[in-house]
Design an enzyme around this catalytic site. Structure first.
Site, PDB file in Angstrom:
ATOM      1  N   CYS A   1       0.841  -1.201   0.000  1.00 14.63           N
ATOM      2  CA  CYS A   1       0.000   0.000   0.000  1.00 14.63           C
ATOM      3  C   CYS A   1       0.872   1.245   0.000  1.00 14.63           C
ATOM      4  CB  CYS A   1      -0.918  -0.004   1.220  1.00 14.63           C
ATOM      5  SG  CYS A   1      -2.009   1.437   1.332  1.00 14.63           S
TER       6      CYS A   1
ATOM      7  N   CYS B   1       0.285   6.104   7.145  1.00 12.69           N
ATOM      8  CA  CYS B   1      -0.927   5.651   7.816  1.00 12.69           C
ATOM      9  C   CYS B   1      -0.586   4.756   9.000  1.00 12.69           C
ATOM     10  CB  CYS B   1      -1.820   4.899   6.828  1.00 12.69           C
ATOM     11  SG  CYS B   1      -3.336   4.245   7.547  1.00 12.69           S
TER      12      CYS B   1
ATOM     13  N   CYS C   1      -2.227  -0.025   9.548  1.00 13.89           N
ATOM     14  CA  CYS C   1      -1.561  -1.319   9.371  1.00 13.89           C
ATOM     15  C   CYS C   1      -0.211  -1.310  10.083  1.00 13.89           C
ATOM     16  CB  CYS C   1      -1.352  -1.635   7.894  1.00 13.89           C
ATOM     17  SG  CYS C   1      -2.873  -2.037   7.002  1.00 13.89           S
TER      18      CYS C   1
ATOM     19  N   CYS D   1      -6.334   2.486  -0.154  1.00 12.25           N
ATOM     20  CA  CYS D   1      -6.187   1.515   0.939  1.00 12.25           C
ATOM     21  C   CYS D   1      -6.337   0.093   0.411  1.00 12.25           C
ATOM     22  CB  CYS D   1      -7.236   1.791   2.011  1.00 12.25           C
ATOM     23  SG  CYS D   1      -7.228   0.605   3.368  1.00 12.25           S
TER      24      CYS D   1
ATOM     25  N   GLN E   1     -18.231  -9.628  12.285  1.00 12.11           N
ATOM     26  CA  GLN E   1     -16.897 -10.101  11.917  1.00 12.11           C
ATOM     27  C   GLN E   1     -16.350  -9.229  10.789  1.00 12.11           C
ATOM     28  OE1 GLN E   1     -15.173 -12.238  13.574  1.00 12.11           O
ATOM     29  NE2 GLN E   1     -16.766 -13.137  14.867  1.00 12.11           N
TER      30      GLN E   1
ATOM     31  N   PHE F   1     -22.437 -15.356  24.398  1.00 14.44           N
ATOM     32  CA  PHE F   1     -21.970 -14.113  23.771  1.00 14.44           C
ATOM     33  C   PHE F   1     -22.321 -14.164  22.276  1.00 14.44           C
ATOM     34  CE2 PHE F   1     -19.226 -15.018  27.394  1.00 14.44           C
ATOM     35  CZ  PHE F   1     -19.342 -13.850  28.136  1.00 14.44           C
TER      36      PHE F   1
ATOM     37  N   ASP G   1     -17.913 -17.156  22.498  1.00 11.30           N
ATOM     38  CA  ASP G   1     -17.147 -16.159  21.748  1.00 11.30           C
ATOM     39  C   ASP G   1     -17.157 -14.840  22.515  1.00 11.30           C
ATOM     40  OD1 ASP G   1     -15.864 -14.615  19.854  1.00 11.30           O
ATOM     41  OD2 ASP G   1     -17.563 -14.524  18.478  1.00 11.30           O
TER      42      ASP G   1
ATOM     43  N   CYS H   1     -10.623 -13.402  20.103  1.00 11.21           N
ATOM     44  CA  CYS H   1      -9.844 -12.401  19.380  1.00 11.21           C
ATOM     45  C   CYS H   1      -8.632 -11.961  20.199  1.00 11.21           C
ATOM     46  CB  CYS H   1     -10.710 -11.201  19.019  1.00 11.21           C
ATOM     47  SG  CYS H   1     -11.446 -10.369  20.449  1.00 11.21           S
TER      48      CYS H   1
END
Length: 402
Positions: A53, A59, A62, A136, A236, A264, A333, A359
């Site tokens: 990118c 930026c 990332c 992006c 998601q 959850f 979750d 996560c």
């Protein structure tokens, strides 16, 4: 300038070198020369690549575009392994599954007014500098195409001293936009917002907590169910990531179940697809989410098996072992903080199989240890990378009664 050798990466993907603060965008083994204003790579790693990118240097969204895909995959897998090892656990970790570029279907961008109009983008790393990102490589094309619309909303709602946050989600009906942080809403502003939403064909516009306009409900598909999440609801990040996690969950709960609990559950990401084959009882603390899940189930006209949505705060009121005894499998979750109390209840339950989604590899490992100490076996972990080029990693795992 200070010369150093990068020893390893921390959990944020930053380089660790003796006697120095964390250094972003370096790789293990690299010799570097650093100052507060400058980074020079003296000896680059074999895994260093040109960022795909053009915005990467400025930026801050990332963190890992300077590393090869194979390195990132191995590193994210190692983060999971190290988290488990810290809790005295090992298991089979499957090859990571990574979402493709340009597939991020939800994101929060930032908008600011300027002398010439407005600008929209992401913040530079550790800075309040806003960077425009028209090319992006992460965002879904529909979000990038909406940049003129987001700029128009920014001009209307931001002030010279305060910007706005623009939470945008791709839906079947178009973009779902929720704006926060803007100027106080009076009747005139609300009318202008509604008109602008129509001009740009938004599916739905929400301003703060105020629903402004809905051209068409911004539905998401969870299996055969059509669900309209409340504004700003969790989804998601990519369709690929959702499908990958769902496949792992389906495998983990096993075939021929009659009744499954989804803890959850959100709006039904897992509950509703699972209901093709099994009866599901879904638990979620947010009443707006359970209402959306229930409406989605009813929209299928009886094509799914019974799915019951319960509003319950599982942090303060976890399902207890006697309540869990009814289920052939449990899906869990939780948010990033994990769900220690609920896992302690699961650890003393008789549930045969648990499909865990997380996560956060650190809190997952903590909760996994609780389950294994209670007699469960951690059979496998499936890493999922739907936040491509970031330091985030997600996973699904299977636990069975040992």
């Amino acid at each position: 300038m200070t010369d150093a050798v990068i020893e390893r990466l921390n959990l944020r993907g930053e380089g660790v070198a003796e006697g120095l603060p964390p250094i972003p965008r370096v790789l293990p083994g690299e010799e570097v020369s650093v100052s507060p204003e400058r980074l020079q790579i003296l000896t680059p790693s074999e895994h260093r690549v040109s960022p795909p990118c053009r915005h990467y240097k400025a930026c801050g969204a990332c963190a890992m575009q300077h590393a090869s895909d194979s390195f990132v995959a191995d590193w994210k897998t190692s983060v999971i392994a190290q988290g488990l090892s810290a809790q005295g656990l090992t298991t089979r970790i499957r090859p990571i599954l990574t979402s493709p570029p340009a597939s991020r279907r939800r994101a929060t961008l930032h908008g600011r007014r300027t002398k010439k109009g407005a600008m929209v983008g992401f913040m530079a790393r550790a800075s309040d500098v806003l960077v425009e990102v028209p090319d992006c490589q992460v965002l879904h094309p529909a979000i990038l195409a909406a940049t003129p619309a987001l700029e128009a909303f920014t001009r209307l709602t931001a002030t010279r001293t305060a910007g706005v946050d623009l939470a945008v989600t791709v839906s079947e009906a178009g973009l779902d936009l929720c704006i926060t942080g803007g100027r106080a809403a009076d009747r005139g502003l609300l009318a202008e917002l509604a008109q602008l939403a129509g001009q740009h064909g938004l599916a739905r516009l929400t301003y703060g907590d105020e629903p402004i306009a809905t051209r068409e409900p911004p539905a998401q598909r969870f299996g055969p169910a059509r669900v309209v999440p409340p504004p700003g609801a969790f989804l998601q990040a990519t369709a690929h990531g959702e499908a990958t996690l769902l496949a792992a969950v389906q495998e983990a709960i096993g075939p021929e179940q009659s009744l499954v609990a989804d803890l959850f559950a959100g709006c039904g990401t897992f509950s509703l697809p699972l209901a093709r084959d099994v009866e599901v009882e879904a638990y979620e603390g947010d009443a707006a989410l359970t209402a959306a899940l229930d409406a989605g189930w009813r929209s299928t006209g009886g094509t799914l098996r019974r799915t019951t949505a319960h509003t319950r705060d599982l942090f303060r009121q976890p399902l207890l072992p006697d309540e869990l005894a009814r289920y052939g499998a449990v899906v869990i979750d939780p948010p990033r903080a994990g769900a220690e109390a609920q896992h302690r209840a699961l650890a003393t339950s008789s549930v045969p199989r648990i499909a865990a989604v997380s996560c956060n590899p650190v809190t997952f490992a903590r909760d996994a240890r609780i389950l294994t100490e209670g007699g469960y076996r951690l059979d496998w972990v499936q890493p999922v990378d739907q936040f491509r080029w970031s330091s985030h990693v997600e996973l699904a795992a299977q636990f069975t009664q040992a």
